[in-house]
Design an enzyme around this catalytic site. Structure first.
Site, PDB file in Angstrom:
ATOM      1  N   GLU A 276      -6.005 -28.744  59.944  1.00  0.00           N
ATOM      2  CA  GLU A 276      -6.731 -29.225  58.833  1.00  0.00           C
ATOM      3  C   GLU A 276      -7.727 -30.155  59.257  1.00  0.00           C
ATOM      4  OE1 GLU A 276      -3.486 -29.745  59.859  1.00  0.00           O
ATOM      5  OE2 GLU A 276      -2.881 -31.851  59.439  1.00  0.00           O
ATOM      6  N   ASN A 277      -8.552 -29.901  60.270  1.00  0.00           N
ATOM      7  CA  ASN A 277      -9.855 -30.628  60.284  1.00  0.00           C
ATOM      8  C   ASN A 277     -10.787 -30.893  58.951  1.00  0.00           C
ATOM      9  OD1 ASN A 277      -9.269 -30.264  63.182  1.00  0.00           O
ATOM     10  ND2 ASN A 277     -10.068 -28.374  62.790  1.00  0.00           N
ATOM     11  N   GLU A 310      -3.546 -25.752  54.306  1.00  0.00           N
ATOM     12  CA  GLU A 310      -4.599 -26.494  55.172  1.00  0.00           C
ATOM     13  C   GLU A 310      -5.538 -27.261  53.987  1.00  0.00           C
ATOM     14  OE1 GLU A 310      -4.256 -26.896  58.219  1.00  0.00           O
ATOM     15  OE2 GLU A 310      -2.729 -25.226  58.305  1.00  0.00           O
TER      16      GLU A 310
HETATM   17 ZN   LIG Z   1       0.274 -28.658  58.110  1.00  0.00          ZN
END
Ligand SMILES: [Zn+2]
Length: 860
Positions: A276-277, A310
């Site tokens: 999840e950047n 995400e």
């Molecule tokens: Zn996660």
């Protein structure tokens, strides 16, 4: 935000707090061909105490020079000392750095590694067959320090202003939009906008020949999907759920998306599912790209889940971040919970919360072990947090959040989450902060309720028993293996009960906090269902006539999720030795007309379990039992979908056929599978996509070398990530020893990507025809696998040992792990070994039933 003071001298894992970074100006120049990168950074820091040393994290980097500079121009050069043990760099100055703002200038270089962490290389074949390279990052938990020296702890939030210097024919993506693109010295220089204040583990860069979809907008946010060339046609489905879930979350959280754009990137080599950047989410290809026409329901659902998960993190995790790694569970549990909410809102027909019960049951099976762990535990070394990326964090965590949401009400829960996000935006928070916010909105003692679920290991078994005109409910911890130390635990359990009184129903809600409680029953109760709606994270054992009464009133009067729980609880108590196998077999005989995919999932799982433990001479009886259980449903559903049929029934058809052709060893199904596969190869459109995995699996199960060569070729030339995965896993399902040997060899000779190889080995270890060979292979090649495979892959591979369910193999497994002193992090190995022990004990305990009763179990 105030960062708590942690004494650096005593804790090797926490940096001192007297120097705090606020902004990183970061310039990186990767050379993909040479697999190296050069870097320069100027980090603005706030010094609160005069000091002669600055400590920050760095590992596998060479820092060439370091100096600090103040606005008035005074500057000091540092001597640099690397401390590999603690993954730190120590910058020491001849004189004291006084309190105030300083800039730390660092030049450094490093290697693009092949271990899928830090700043790493990924390769793929292009349309002409040539190998192409791209560079990508994976920083969580503590690998940002492999790409640039930094304060690599989640509480050191700062602003990042990144510049990437790349070959002019390449493209690069980072967390924010490109604000300028220039050419300097024949290089393309991309400057990215400043990020919000965020943690180092969320920084990302991807560099290579990559292509983007046109943006679609959610409010002001442009949302694009990126792939390597040629894969753009696989983006529309992922794009749809990305747009839908982003809009859903903006609405649910009541806070706008915190970034300036959102890119979702499919990376050919990727260790986990996705990361999840902020603004630049990275995925393995199977989790983002799909051909909607050939993807099965399960494959589409997987993509919807991961993308929504995400996106949920952009707020929960990225905007508000855990203070330290012990809070990681909440990050993941919450994103898992939100993923369900978003996908359920997007495709109500998928009944996502019902299929979540299957994931919850998987969490129960680990949490029923004596060697389970509490959801949250103290984390000292960040590596201890690696073991948190497991089913207890994601699925148990999400289950207890769902139970809480249902207990306090969905609107109250949402309002509490909004309050929490507003209070901690751009900062860090702990678990208790969420409970406090939820408790304040709910006006209920949420922390007291949740503590038992979060800080105690395991979950309760509720025993329901009628005495006179009262229902007695009692709780104790559920374990597969009895152990005295588990006896004293209690939970605050939200319990929902449905009473049937003839044709009428009444509902009861209570919070069971004591060891036991009694509930007065109205006159004329004909049946009692505990855990109505199925949201409770506990199992139920019905005493006396209670189970029979539920069956007598007719299973159709239970919701699908309640039937699921009835079977799932019965099976778990059977494995635990509480319910005899004979009783379980009698119970499931009532499910022949069942048509719910999830109820079948638990039935089929119990057949697979029996198949792993049964002696070879008894296997034909099990095969006959599977045929008589599954056969009637398959006869009715047939091979072809009916007009107007739901996605869930189509998926069920595939699941049942696959079981009948393999565990049922049904020759007619196998013959038809071969025929239909032939047709499918001529014209894929003739065959429903949801049965294609079954065809492939059955043909591998019965397959010879010719088929193996065919599938292996199909794997190498697959058109979609799903097809690639399907044929790859099929290579682990052939029986002939020579073919098993070929598959094993290809896991370590570079033919199979290291992101997949450990899963193939693990899959062979649970295949009763390949397991001994696979285990022998693991033993002889352990060192090489340990070197080659990503850490989490190796850990998952070892999960395959639960398939080695004979007393002899169990002894050998224990011996091997003891002799080699292998540590998989946390309690992972202990859990695998206990699961293996549970399976072997079951086999010994139920030997007679398996040998004599099973063949006759369905006759009446
Ligand atoms: Zn996660």
């Amino acid at each position: 935000m105030t960062i708590e003071d942690v004494s650096a001298s005593t804790d090797p894992y926490r940096l001192p707090r007297h120097v705090i970074p606020t902004r990183y100006e970061l310039r990186l120049e990767p050379d993909l061909a040479a697999a190296t990168f050069l870097g320069h950074e100027a980090i603005t820091v706030m010094v609160s105490q005069a000091t002669k040393a600055i400590l920050l994290n760095a590992v596998d980097l060479v820092i060439e020079s370091a100096e600090v500079e103040r606005q008035d121009g005074s500057a000091f050069k540092a001597s640099i000392e690397m401390e590999p043990q603690t993954q730190r760099a120590r910058l020491t100055f001849g004189e004291s750095i006084t309190p105030g703002d300083w800039q730390v200038h660092l030049t450094f270089h490093g290697k693009l590694n092949d271990k899928l962490r830090g700043f790493y290389r990924s390769t793929y074949k292009d349309a002409s067959g040539a190998t192409q390279t791209l560079a990508a990052t994976q920083f969580e938990a503590t690998d940002a320090r492999r790409a640039f020296p930094c304060w690599d702890e989640p509480a050191f939030k700062a602003v990042f202003a990144t510049t990437l210097v790349i070959d002019p024919q390449l493209t690069a993506v980072s967390n924010t939009s490109v604000i300028s693109e220039t050419i300097e010295n024949n290089k393309k220089v991309l400057r990215f906008a400043e990020t919000i204040k965020m943690s180092t583990y969320l920084v990302a860069f991807v560099v290579g020949r990559i292509e983007a979809t046109p943006p679609r907008f959610v409010g002001k946010t442009p949302l694009r999907l990126w792939t390597v060339p040629g894969k753009q046609p696989l983006t529309p489905f992922g794009h749809d759920i990305a747009v839908a879930s982003l809009a859903f979350f903006e609405d649910y959280y009541g806070v706008p998306y915190p970034g300036d754009k959102l890119d979702l990137l499919a990376i050919p080599d990727f260790a986990s599912g996705a990361m999840e950047n902020l603004g630049a989410i990275t995925f393995r290809e199977t989790a983002l790209l799909v051909d909607q026409r050939t993807g099965t329901h399960a494959e589409l659902e997987r993509i919807a889940d991961v993308v929504a998960h995400e996106n949920a993190h952009m707020w929960f995790g990225d905007l508000v971040t855990m203070s330290w790694w012990n809070g990681l569970w909440l990050n993941e549990a919450f994103a898992t919970f939100m993923e369900m909410l978003a996908v359920d809102a997007w495709k109500p027909a998928w009944k996502r919360w019902e299929s979540f019960a299957v994931a919850r049951a998987a969490a129960f099976s680990v949490d029923g072990l004596v060697s389970t762990r509490p959801i949250e535990y103290p984390v000292h070394a960040p590596k201890d947090a690696d073991a948190m990326f497991d089913i207890l964090t994601y699925e148990k965590g999400a289950s207890v959040l769902r139970m809480l949401e249902q207990h306090i009400g969905p609107t109250v829960f949402r309002d509490g989450v909004r309050q929490y996000l507003r209070a901690h935006a751009y900062g860090n928070a702990d678990t208790k902060d969420l409970w406090t916010a939820l408790g304040a909105v709910a006006q209920q003692p949420v922390p007291e309720l949740m503590d038992g679920w979060i800080f105690q290991p395991g979950f309760p078994l509720i025993t329901a028993e009628v005495q006179g005109n009262q229902l007695r409910l009692s709780q104790r911890r559920f374990t597969y293996i009895t152990e005295a130390s588990t006896a004293g635990q209690l939970w605050h359990i939200p319990v929902r009960i449905r009473l049937s009184i003839g044709g009428r129903t009444e509902h009861r809600k209570l919070l069971l906090t004591e060891r036991e409680t009694n509930i007065n029953l109205p006159v004329g109760v004909t049946s009692i269902l505990v855990n109505e709606g199925g949201h409770g994270f506990y199992r139920v054992r019905y005493q006396g006539m209670l189970l029979q009464q539920l069956l007598d009133q007719g299973l159709e009067r239970l919701a699908a999720i309640e039937r699921f729980i009835l079977v799932s609880d019965a099976w778990a108590t059977t494995v635990a030795g509480i319910m005899p196998l004979v009783d379980y077999l009698q119970l499931i005989a009532h499910f022949k007309s069942e048509r719910d995919k999830n109820v079948w999932a638990v039935l089929l799982e119990s057949f697979s379990f029996l198949n792993r433990i049964i002696s070879p001479e008894d296997r034909p009886a099990l095969e006959a039992f599977v045929r008589s259980s599954v056969g009637p449903a398959v006869d009715e559903l047939g091979w072809e979908p009916k007009p107007g049929e739901s996605d869930l029934i189509r998926q069920l058809r595939g699941d049942l056929l696959s079981t009948l052709g393999r565990l049922g060893n049904d020759p007619e199904i196998q013959r038809q599978a071969a025929e239909r596969y032939q047709q499918y190869r001529k014209d894929p459109a003739i065959i429903d996509v949801n049965i294609v995995p079954a065809l492939v699996a059955i043909l591998a199960y019965t397959g010879d070398e010719v088929r193996y060569n065919e599938f292996s070729e199909r794997y190498r030339n697959a058109q979609t990530p799903q097809e690639e995965r399907r044929y790859l896993f099929a290579l682990a399902a052939f029986h002939p020893k020579e073919l098993v040997g070929r598959t094993l060899a290809s896991t370590i000779n570079g033919e199979i990507r290291t992101q997949d190889a450990p899963f193939i080995v693990g899959s062979l270890m649970v295949n009763v025809y390949g397991r001994e060979q696979a285990w022998g292979f693991v033993k002889s090649n352990w060192d090489q696998m340990d070197k080659l495979f990503p850490k989490q892959g190796l850990r998952r591979m070892c999960g395959g040992i639960v398939g080695l369910a004979t007393p002899e193999l169990e002894r050998d497994v224990r011996q091997f792990f003891t002799d080699r002193k292998i540590d998989l992090g946390g309690k992972t190995l202990e859990q695998y070994l206990e699961q293996l022990c549970v399976a072997v004990s079951f086999r010994e305990r139920e030997r007679t039933t398996l040998h004599t009763t099973l063949p006759n179990a369905l006759k009446d």
